[in-house]
Design an enzyme around this catalytic site. Structure first.
Site, PDB file in Angstrom:
ATOM      1  N   ARG A 145     -12.400  10.170  -8.323  1.00  0.00           N
ATOM      2  CA  ARG A 145     -12.572   9.475  -7.059  1.00  0.00           C
ATOM      3  C   ARG A 145     -14.007   9.568  -6.549  1.00  0.00           C
ATOM      4  NH1 ARG A 145      -6.922   9.829  -5.188  1.00  0.00           N
ATOM      5  NH2 ARG A 145      -6.613   8.731  -3.238  1.00  0.00           N
ATOM      6  N   ARG A 197       4.630   9.014   4.079  1.00  0.00           N
ATOM      7  CA  ARG A 197       3.617  10.034   3.855  1.00  0.00           C
ATOM      8  C   ARG A 197       2.790  10.193   5.124  1.00  0.00           C
ATOM      9  NH1 ARG A 197       0.490   8.721  -1.707  1.00  0.00           N
ATOM     10  NH2 ARG A 197      -1.240   9.282  -0.366  1.00  0.00           N
ATOM     11  N   LYS A 208      -1.521   1.820  -7.646  1.00  0.00           N
ATOM     12  CA  LYS A 208      -1.796   2.613  -8.849  1.00  0.00           C
ATOM     13  C   LYS A 208      -0.564   3.413  -9.299  1.00  0.00           C
ATOM     14  CE  LYS A 208      -5.278   4.895  -6.983  1.00  0.00           C
ATOM     15  NZ  LYS A 208      -5.335   4.311  -5.625  1.00  0.00           N
ATOM     16  N   ARG A 236       4.954   1.695   2.808  1.00  0.00           N
ATOM     17  CA  ARG A 236       5.378   2.627   1.743  1.00  0.00           C
ATOM     18  C   ARG A 236       6.297   3.718   2.305  1.00  0.00           C
ATOM     19  NH1 ARG A 236       0.953   4.978  -2.223  1.00  0.00           N
ATOM     20  NH2 ARG A 236      -0.064   5.712  -0.326  1.00  0.00           N
ATOM     21  N   ARG A 275      -9.076   6.593   5.122  1.00  0.00           N
ATOM     22  CA  ARG A 275      -8.941   6.632   3.656  1.00  0.00           C
ATOM     23  C   ARG A 275      -9.650   5.430   3.025  1.00  0.00           C
ATOM     24  NH1 ARG A 275      -2.859   6.823   2.766  1.00  0.00           N
ATOM     25  NH2 ARG A 275      -3.347   7.007   0.564  1.00  0.00           N
TER      26      ARG A 275
END
Ligand code: AMP
Length: 218
Positions: free
Chosen positions: A88, A160, A13, A127, A171
């Site tokens: 969300r 992160r 996203k 990431r 998550r």
């Protein structure tokens, strides 16, 4: 245009939003980025949010709803915006609907980013982000020019904390439980567009732009 990007953590996203910002000249509004900025600044809100974020839990609805209420009224959002990571939950979506109604505006579309679980896991674990300017990379698919260093500002890249394997599964489970119901919520309103986002980056972007071409520019 007022667009929501909906999809699992790691679906892309943030990356796709950055391209939409360039093309349409409207801001990306990411509650995740806003919350991380609050954590970094050490504000009361940041301290509260951090406890949820590090476990991969959702920050309470009331907190993010207030952030969005203020943000979408800022001047740069008057022409439109890309919501990345909000709503969300169904209550967040209902609040957004009321906010937009009170401003006499509507949503153009909700793009559902579709990727398979193996891709999500690869995107999440690979990431790396720049703690200074927020640029995002991937150690497999979007490498920086110099290993571990941000192309844009030269700072050392980090992972992160919530992209570590122990938090990722939670998550994804939270997404299934709290966020996936939004698919039906927006489908019923006739706003949902699914975009297949597996494969080569430029092809994926072309599919996203193609899908948006068909959207009324409200
Ligand atoms: P993201 O950068 O969108 O993956 O968000 C990182 C974390 O911020 C999430 O795992 C949540 O803890 C929190 N967060 C971001 N957006 C929301 C939201 N709309 N509602 C609740 N929590 C959020």
């Amino acid at each position: 245009m007022r667009i929501i990007l909906l999809g699992e953590p790691g679906a892309g996203k943030g990356t796709y939003s950055a391209e939409l910002v360039k093309r349409y000249g409207i801001p990306q509004i990411s509650t995740g980025d806003m919350l991380r900025a609050a954590v970094k600044a050490g504000t009361a809100l940041g301290r509260q949010a951090q406890e949820y974020m590090k476990k991969g839990e959702l920050v309470p609805d009331s907190v993010v709803i207030e952030l969005i209420r203020e943000r979408i009224q800022e001047r740069d959002a008057a022409k439109g915006f890309i919501l990345d990571g909000f709503p969300r939950t169904v209550p967040q979506a209902q609040s957004l609907e009321k906010m937009l109604e009170s401003m006499s505006i509507g949503l153009s579309t909700v793009l559902k980013i579709e990727v398979n679980k193996a891709t999500l896991l690869r995107r999440l674990t690979g990431r790396r982000v720049c703690p200074n300017c927020g640029a995002t990379y991937n150690i497999d698919t979007m490498k920086p020019k110099k290993d571990g260093i941000c192309d844009k500002c030269g700072k050392e890249l980090i992972q992160r904390p919530d992209d570590r394997p122990e938090t990722i599964e939670n998550r994804l489970a939270v997404y299934q439980k709290d966020t996936a119901p939004l698919i039906e919520f927006y489908e019923k309103k006739g706003l949902l567009r699914r975009v297949q986002c597996e494969g080569e980056y430029n092809e994926v972007m072309a599919r996203i732009f193609d899908s948006l071409e068909k959207v009324a520019k409200v």
